[in-house]
Write a protein that holds these residues in place. Structure first.
Motif, short mmCIF file in Angstrom:
data_model
loop_
_atom_site.label_atom_id
_atom_site.label_comp_id
_atom_site.label_asym_id
_atom_site.label_seq_id
_atom_site.Cartn_x
_atom_site.Cartn_y
_atom_site.Cartn_z
N GLY A 32 0.80 -1.21 0.00
CA GLY A 32 0.00 0.00 0.00
C GLY A 32 0.83 1.26 0.00
N LEU A 33 2.05 1.20 -0.51
CA LEU A 33 2.93 2.36 -0.58
C LEU A 33 2.93 2.92 -2.00
CD1 LEU A 33 5.90 0.91 1.49
CD2 LEU A 33 4.08 2.40 2.30
N GLY A 34 3.65 4.01 -2.20
CA GLY A 34 3.74 4.62 -3.52
C GLY A 34 4.51 3.74 -4.50
N VAL A 35 3.84 3.28 -5.54
CA VAL A 35 4.44 2.31 -6.46
C VAL A 35 5.51 2.96 -7.33
CG1 VAL A 35 3.97 0.76 -8.39
CG2 VAL A 35 2.35 0.93 -6.51
N LYS A 36 5.21 4.12 -7.91
CA LYS A 36 6.19 4.76 -8.80
C LYS A 36 7.46 5.14 -8.05
CE LYS A 36 2.81 7.36 -10.80
NZ LYS A 36 2.34 8.56 -11.49
N ARG A 37 7.30 5.63 -6.84
CA ARG A 37 8.45 6.04 -6.05
C ARG A 37 9.39 4.87 -5.76
NH1 ARG A 37 6.48 7.99 -0.61
NH2 ARG A 37 5.21 9.13 -2.06
N TRP A 38 8.82 3.74 -5.32
CA TRP A 38 9.65 2.60 -4.95
C TRP A 38 10.17 1.85 -6.17
CZ3 TRP A 38 11.96 2.34 -0.59
CH2 TRP A 38 11.42 3.01 0.50
N ALA A 39 9.40 1.84 -7.26
CA ALA A 39 9.91 1.23 -8.50
C ALA A 39 11.09 2.03 -9.04
CB ALA A 39 8.80 1.13 -9.53
#
Length: 74
Positions: A32-39
């Protein structure tokens, strides 16, 4: 005889970074975290971002649950 030439090593590093970015994006989505940021972070620094993701996931969970709640894990 060299085991890896320069092109093979570059392709290997780039593929590790791409795979790491995809895996980090999937792990961030399930948490449930920011996908674009962590990718992007996974693509940028590779597997080194995994401990950062786990730490951020734990802090986000503690913020949502609160300090006074105790949980039992088996």
């Amino acid at each position: 005889m060299q085991v890896f030439d320069s092109l093979t090593s570059i392709v290997c590093v780039i593929s590790i970074l791409i795979i790491s970015g995809v895996i980090m994006g999937h792990m961030a989505f399930t948490a449930g975290l920011g996908v674009k940021r962590w990718a992007f972070l996974g693509f940028l620094i590779g597997p080194v971002a995994y401990p950062l993701l786990n730490t951020h996931k734990r802090y986000a969970w503690r913020r949502s649950v609160g300090q006074s709640i105790y949980t039992i894990r088996f």
